[in-house]
Write a protein that holds these residues in place. Structure first.
Motif, PDB file in Angstrom:
ATOM      1  N   ARG A   1      -5.574  10.760  -3.462  1.00 48.93           N
ATOM      2  CA  ARG A   1      -6.984  10.382  -3.294  1.00 48.93           C
ATOM      3  C   ARG A   1      -7.599  11.233  -2.205  1.00 48.93           C
ATOM      4  O   ARG A   1      -6.985  11.457  -1.166  1.00 48.93           O
ATOM      5  N   LEU A   2      -8.815  11.713  -2.448  1.00 49.00           N
ATOM      6  CA  LEU A   2      -9.547  12.510  -1.460  1.00 49.00           C
ATOM      7  C   LEU A   2     -10.866  11.839  -1.127  1.00 49.00           C
ATOM      8  O   LEU A   2     -11.455  11.168  -1.963  1.00 49.00           O
ATOM      9  N   GLY A   3     -11.320  12.029   0.087  1.00 46.84           N
ATOM     10  CA  GLY A   3     -12.587  11.476   0.551  1.00 46.84           C
ATOM     11  C   GLY A   3     -12.586  11.522   2.066  1.00 46.84           C
ATOM     12  O   GLY A   3     -11.947  12.377   2.669  1.00 46.84           O
ATOM     13  N   ALA A   4     -13.293  10.574   2.695  1.00 45.26           N
ATOM     14  CA  ALA A   4     -13.261  10.478   4.156  1.00 45.26           C
ATOM     15  C   ALA A   4     -11.844  10.128   4.600  1.00 45.26           C
ATOM     16  O   ALA A   4     -11.379  10.564   5.638  1.00 45.26           O
ATOM     17  N   ASP A   5     -11.165   9.314   3.775  1.00 45.78           N
ATOM     18  CA  ASP A   5      -9.750   9.019   3.971  1.00 45.78           C
ATOM     19  C   ASP A   5      -8.980   9.732   2.880  1.00 45.78           C
ATOM     20  O   ASP A   5      -9.476   9.927   1.782  1.00 45.78           O
ATOM     21  N   ILE A   6      -7.738  10.101   3.174  1.00 46.75           N
ATOM     22  CA  ILE A   6      -6.901  10.768   2.187  1.00 46.75           C
ATOM     23  C   ILE A   6      -5.665   9.913   1.965  1.00 46.75           C
ATOM     24  O   ILE A   6      -5.008   9.499   2.918  1.00 46.75           O
ATOM     25  N   LYS A   7      -5.381   9.630   0.687  1.00 45.52           N
ATOM     26  CA  LYS A   7      -4.211   8.829   0.344  1.00 45.52           C
ATOM     27  C   LYS A   7      -3.130   9.772  -0.174  1.00 45.52           C
ATOM     28  O   LYS A   7      -3.398  10.608  -1.040  1.00 45.52           O
ATOM     29  N   VAL A   8      -1.935   9.654   0.400  1.00 45.69           N
ATOM     30  CA  VAL A   8      -0.823  10.508   0.013  1.00 45.69           C
ATOM     31  C   VAL A   8       0.373   9.648  -0.386  1.00 45.69           C
ATOM     32  O   VAL A   8       0.535   8.531   0.094  1.00 45.69           O
ATOM     33  N   LYS A   9       1.212  10.207  -1.268  1.00 51.09           N
ATOM     34  CA  LYS A   9       2.397   9.511  -1.765  1.00 51.09           C
ATOM     35  C   LYS A   9       3.617  10.341  -1.406  1.00 51.09           C
ATOM     36  O   LYS A   9       3.656  11.544  -1.685  1.00 51.09           O
TER      37      LYS A   9
ATOM     38  N   CYS B   1       7.045  12.081  -1.646  1.00 52.93           N
ATOM     39  CA  CYS B   1       7.799  12.585  -2.793  1.00 52.93           C
ATOM     40  C   CYS B   1       9.252  12.102  -2.758  1.00 52.93           C
ATOM     41  O   CYS B   1       9.950  12.206  -3.761  1.00 52.93           O
ATOM     42  N   GLY B   2       9.695  11.578  -1.624  1.00 55.58           N
ATOM     43  CA  GLY B   2      11.067  11.094  -1.514  1.00 55.58           C
ATOM     44  C   GLY B   2      11.229   9.654  -1.955  1.00 55.58           C
ATOM     45  O   GLY B   2      12.088   9.327  -2.766  1.00 55.58           O
ATOM     46  N   CYS B   3      10.375   8.756  -1.444  1.00 55.68           N
ATOM     47  CA  CYS B   3      10.548   7.322  -1.700  1.00 55.68           C
ATOM     48  C   CYS B   3       9.355   6.670  -2.377  1.00 55.68           C
ATOM     49  O   CYS B   3       9.374   5.472  -2.629  1.00 55.68           O
ATOM     50  N   ALA B   4       8.314   7.420  -2.672  1.00 55.86           N
ATOM     51  CA  ALA B   4       7.107   6.944  -3.366  1.00 55.86           C
ATOM     52  C   ALA B   4       6.250   5.995  -2.526  1.00 55.86           C
ATOM     53  O   ALA B   4       5.418   5.275  -3.061  1.00 55.86           O
ATOM     54  N   ARG B   5       6.422   5.981  -1.203  1.00 54.12           N
ATOM     55  CA  ARG B   5       5.573   5.170  -0.319  1.00 54.12           C
ATOM     56  C   ARG B   5       4.189   5.787  -0.304  1.00 54.12           C
ATOM     57  O   ARG B   5       4.035   7.001  -0.286  1.00 54.12           O
ATOM     58  N   ILE B   6       3.151   4.950  -0.313  1.00 57.52           N
ATOM     59  CA  ILE B   6       1.770   5.423  -0.287  1.00 57.52           C
ATOM     60  C   ILE B   6       1.160   5.108   1.072  1.00 57.52           C
ATOM     61  O   ILE B   6       1.287   3.991   1.568  1.00 57.52           O
ATOM     62  N   VAL B   7       0.516   6.113   1.683  1.00 55.70           N
ATOM     63  CA  VAL B   7      -0.087   5.983   3.002  1.00 55.70           C
ATOM     64  C   VAL B   7      -1.506   6.538   2.938  1.00 55.70           C
ATOM     65  O   VAL B   7      -1.756   7.553   2.289  1.00 55.70           O
ATOM     66  N   MET B   8      -2.443   5.860   3.626  1.00 56.81           N
ATOM     67  CA  MET B   8      -3.817   6.357   3.711  1.00 56.81           C
ATOM     68  C   MET B   8      -4.092   6.781   5.146  1.00 56.81           C
ATOM     69  O   MET B   8      -3.820   6.034   6.081  1.00 56.81           O
ATOM     70  N   LEU B   9      -4.608   7.999   5.311  1.00 57.54           N
ATOM     71  CA  LEU B   9      -4.891   8.565   6.633  1.00 57.54           C
ATOM     72  C   LEU B   9      -6.342   9.017   6.703  1.00 57.54           C
ATOM     73  O   LEU B   9      -6.925   9.414   5.688  1.00 57.54           O
ATOM     74  N   ASP B  10      -6.920   8.983   7.913  1.00 59.75           N
ATOM     75  CA  ASP B  10      -8.227   9.600   8.121  1.00 59.75           C
ATOM     76  C   ASP B  10      -8.087  11.090   7.854  1.00 59.75           C
ATOM     77  O   ASP B  10      -7.045  11.685   8.112  1.00 59.75           O
TER      78      ASP B  10
END
Length: 64
Positions: free
Chosen positions: A28-36, A38-47
């Motif tokens: 996901r892209l925007g003001a916040d970026i969501k990344v997944k 590649c090792g464990c499929a955890r999803i994190v959202m960062l500024d």
């Protein structure tokens, strides 16, 4: 010079995730970026500013 990121890009972060992987996929892209992880499929959202400071390099561009 600003870096441009696309959905689906694989990026390498400076710090290692607890699972041992440094590779993350942008979902996901925007003001916040969501990344997944590649090792464990955890999803994190960062500024966006924190994300750009944490990225070391783009490993795989979605356009390639």
């Amino acid at each position: 010079m600003p870096k441009f990121y696309n959905l689906g890009d694989i990026v390498e972060m400076k710090k290692v995730h607890p699972c041992g992987s440094k590779e993350w996929k942008i979902i996901r892209l925007g003001a916040d970026i969501k990344v997944k992880c590649c090792g464990c499929a955890r999803i994190v959202m960062l500024d966006r500013s924190k994300f750009e400071k944490s990225v070391k390099k783009i490993l795989k561009n979605e356009k390639e």
